[in-house]
Design an enzyme around this catalytic site. Structure first.
Site, PDB file in Angstrom:
ATOM      1  N   GLY A 170       0.819  -1.202   0.000  1.00 29.97           N
ATOM      2  CA  GLY A 170       0.000   0.000   0.000  1.00 29.97           C
ATOM      3  C   GLY A 170       0.853   1.253   0.000  1.00 29.97           C
ATOM      4  N   GLY A 185      -3.408  -2.700  11.333  1.00 29.82           N
ATOM      5  CA  GLY A 185      -2.066  -2.667  11.896  1.00 29.82           C
ATOM      6  C   GLY A 185      -1.431  -4.042  11.969  1.00 29.82           C
ATOM      7  N   ARG A 186      -2.017  -4.986  11.213  1.00 29.03           N
ATOM      8  CA  ARG A 186      -1.528  -6.363  11.218  1.00 29.03           C
ATOM      9  C   ARG A 186      -1.561  -6.907  12.650  1.00 29.03           C
ATOM     10  NH1 ARG A 186       3.383  -8.357   7.391  1.00 29.03           N
ATOM     11  NH2 ARG A 186       2.173  -7.037   6.004  1.00 29.03           N
ATOM     12  N   THR A 193       5.998   1.225   6.026  1.00 20.73           N
ATOM     13  CA  THR A 193       4.799   0.546   6.501  1.00 20.73           C
ATOM     14  C   THR A 193       4.047   1.428   7.471  1.00 20.73           C
ATOM     15  OG1 THR A 193       3.915  -1.353   7.702  1.00 20.73           O
ATOM     16  CG2 THR A 193       6.120  -0.625   8.328  1.00 20.73           C
ATOM     17  N   ASP A 219       2.149   0.233   9.634  1.00 22.16           N
ATOM     18  CA  ASP A 219       1.989  -0.540  10.859  1.00 22.16           C
ATOM     19  C   ASP A 219       3.106  -0.296  11.875  1.00 22.16           C
ATOM     20  OD1 ASP A 219      -0.194  -1.710   9.570  1.00 22.16           O
ATOM     21  OD2 ASP A 219       1.056  -3.280   8.702  1.00 22.16           O
TER      22      ASP A 219
END
Length: 239
Positions: A13, A187-188, A142, A144
């Site tokens: 993303g 956020g995994r 990322t 996250d």
């Protein structure tokens, strides 16, 4: 040292700052003309290498590259394509090495999250085995914020800001129309983005009133008690 070209691509993303990383890679490469030739950007991530869709960034002016720093989105396109193991798809790796040899690529920089780091590792290991060693470097990106052994992960800051601003709006809605409002944040397996929602608390009564992160065990029984307690105290609850 033999002068070789550099392959750069974006993966996963895209974020408002991923192009700033691209600009940093290209600008740094241009500072070492004796070691690095052209920076060839893959169109749509690793697929750009597999399909030999390469963008020659040496055609771009210094001003154009600097402009990437403030350009949102992924300038070169992205993908979510994950390389399988060498045993599962040997032909794919052979194709990569063929393209790299054809364009004298000796550096592989992949801009993305955990899967992109995995791709870098695979390319580094397999290229060595196939007799055409590639210097593979992961460029972290990322939202996250869950990549280890990195100074920071670009993408988290802008995403954290978005989450906080979204909760500021939800808090006002919840204040005007009291009730229980539950938001689920991505956020995994990491709770950094969820925790960023607390930045929306400007005044003591502001939500989120309850924050639950995946690093802590979740109890539905405790959750229901928490919500009932907050509603009893404040007449509303943002989770």
């Amino acid at each position: 040292m033999t002068r070789r070209n550099l392959f750069y691509a974006q993966s996963g993303g895209v974020t408002p700052v991923i192009n700033a990383s691209a600009a940093g890679v290209i600008q740094a490469a241009r500072e070492h003309p004796k070691r690095i030739g052209k920076v060839l950007a893959g169109q749509n991530g690793i697929l750009g290498a597999l399909q030999e869709n390469l963008i020659d960034t040496s055609c771009e002016t210094k001003g154009s590259i600097e402009g990437l720093i403030s350009t949102p989105g992924g300038a070169f396109g992205s993908c979510r394509y994950k390389l399988k193991s060498f045993a599962e798809n040997q032909a794919e790796y052979e194709r990569l090495i063929t393209v790299f040899k054809a364009h004298n690529i000796g550096y592989f920089l992949y801009n993305g999250g955990g899967d992109s780091a995995d791709t870098c590792l695979k390319v580094s290991q397999i290229s060595e085995q196939m007799g055409y060693p590639i210097q593979a470097i992961h460029v972290p990106k990322t939202i996250d914020n869950d990549l280890r052994q990195n100074d920071h992960t670009p993408g988290f800051g802008s995403a954290g800001k978005f989450v906080a601003q979204a909760f500021m709006g939800d808090n006002l809605d919840n204040r005007a129309l009291p009730g229980v409002k539950i938001n689920v944040i991505m956020g995994r397996h990491a709770g950094f983005l969820t925790a960023a929602s607390a930045l929306a608390r400007v005044y003591e009564d502001d939500g989120p009133h309850l924050v639950y992160v995946p690093e802590r065990p979740f109890s539905m029984t405790r959750f229901v008690k928490d919500v009932k307690r907050v509603v009893a105290e404040r007449g509303r609850c943002v989770v």
